[in-house]
Design a protein around this motif. Structure first.
Motif, short mmCIF file in Angstrom:
data_model
loop_
_atom_site.label_atom_id
_atom_site.label_comp_id
_atom_site.label_asym_id
_atom_site.label_seq_id
_atom_site.Cartn_x
_atom_site.Cartn_y
_atom_site.Cartn_z
N LYS A 148 22.67 -18.71 8.22
CA LYS A 148 23.67 -19.73 8.56
C LYS A 148 23.54 -20.17 10.01
O LYS A 148 23.54 -21.37 10.33
CB LYS A 148 25.08 -19.17 8.31
N ALA A 149 23.40 -19.21 10.92
CA ALA A 149 23.28 -19.53 12.34
C ALA A 149 22.03 -20.37 12.62
O ALA A 149 22.08 -21.36 13.37
CB ALA A 149 23.24 -18.25 13.17
N ILE A 150 20.91 -20.01 12.00
CA ILE A 150 19.66 -20.73 12.23
C ILE A 150 19.72 -22.13 11.62
O ILE A 150 19.34 -23.13 12.26
CB ILE A 150 18.46 -19.95 11.66
N LEU A 151 20.20 -22.24 10.39
CA LEU A 151 20.27 -23.54 9.73
C LEU A 151 21.26 -24.47 10.41
O LEU A 151 21.04 -25.69 10.46
CB LEU A 151 20.63 -23.35 8.25
N ASP A 152 22.34 -23.93 10.95
CA ASP A 152 23.29 -24.76 11.72
C ASP A 152 22.59 -25.41 12.90
O ASP A 152 22.79 -26.60 13.19
CB ASP A 152 24.46 -23.91 12.21
#
Length: 282
Positions: A148-152
């Motif tokens: 989630k953090a990377i894709l955000d």
């Protein structure tokens, strides 16, 4: 809850360089992972953060973080178009909300996705972007907090490309074009947006892929992501999306307007492979 993901190093680097430079995780998250000794061998032995690992080295990232709090709804059908251990891309029907707005809202797509993943042993599901209730198409959902953090970040940096298809009223004269018109709230209507000089910058690119005297089919790319951006911009140039009566389109027999997010493309943050998912066109 506990998370466990297997990672193969794409280049010679230390675990800290992978998290800080390649994945560009925040300092707080990196500190939490370090305190938990999350970077381990496959057998569970913690690895030094400053020890370089060779290309192709495989590690386990084992850590604890909060799970998702959606109410799991088995009544919401889920159609996966792509899935691996890091994320799933599902189809959203027109007329369904992407996510709940309060605890009593339990019949959204994310309630269905959470049930789908929870039943497979995944207690985490968080959408990376959203689609308007009346818009159908592909939705990207992370299956663990690191993804989630990377894709955000990738979404913010425009590294995730989403292509929409719309049917608009009338025959457009130009084969392609760019609409640059700031969008703001409409003080006369609580849910409508409008072109406004005092609004936020909004840029929409379109290409005509089919036309007749009554309607035009366009593929649309967003350079910005404002609420109702495609709908507002198409109406602004005199071609509202068919069925979108909120923005001046004529009423039609079906209750939904003709807008679909049909393609999503990006470089897989963990494998480097190109992810290209598309709903077949009719």
């Amino acid at each position: 809850m506990k998370f466990q993901i297997q990672i193969t190093f794409p280049a010679p680097m230390t675990p800290e360089e992978l998290l800080r430079d390649s994945w560009q995780l925040g300092k707080k998250r990196i500190h939490e992972l370090r305190m938990q000794k999350a970077v381990q061998t496959l057998e569970g032995t913690p690895l030094p953060w400053d020890q370089p690992l060779e290309v192709g080295s495989t590690i386990m990232l084992r850590y604890e973080a909060e799970g998702s709090s959606y109410f799991p709804s088995p009544k919401i059908p889920v159609q996966p178009f792509y899935e691996d251990e890091h994320f799933v891309i599902v189809g959203k029907p027109a007329g369904m909300k992407t996510h709940p707005n309060d605890v009593t809202d339990t019949q959204t797509l994310m309630n269905g996705v959470f049930h789908y993943l929870d039943s497979k042993g995944h207690g985490y599901a968080e959408h990376v972007h959203r689609l308007d209730e009346g818009t159908s198409g592909l939705l990207l959902v992370a299956k663990h907090p690191i993804a989630k953090a990377i894709l955000d970040q990738m979404l913010e940096k425009k590294q995730i490309v989403r292509t929409y298809e719309a049917l608009v009223q009338g025959e457009m004269q130009d084969n392609q074009g760019t609409i640059k018109a700031a969008i703001g709230a409409d003080r006369h209507h609580p849910s409508r947006r409008r072109v406004s000089q005092t609004g936020q910058t909004a840029i929409t690119h379109y290409q005509v892929v089919g036309r007749n005297p009554k309607m035009t089919k366009v593929h649309v790319l967003l350079e910005t992501g404002r609420t109702h951006q495609i709908r507002v911009h198409m109406a602004h140039i005199g071609h509202p999306i068919i069925g979108d009566t909120l923005y001046g389109a004529l009423p039609i027999k079906t209750e939904h307007y003709a807008l679909q997010a049909f393609r999503i493309q990006f470089r897989h943050p963990f494998t480097g492979e190109l992810v290209n998912v598309e709903i077949p066109r009719t």
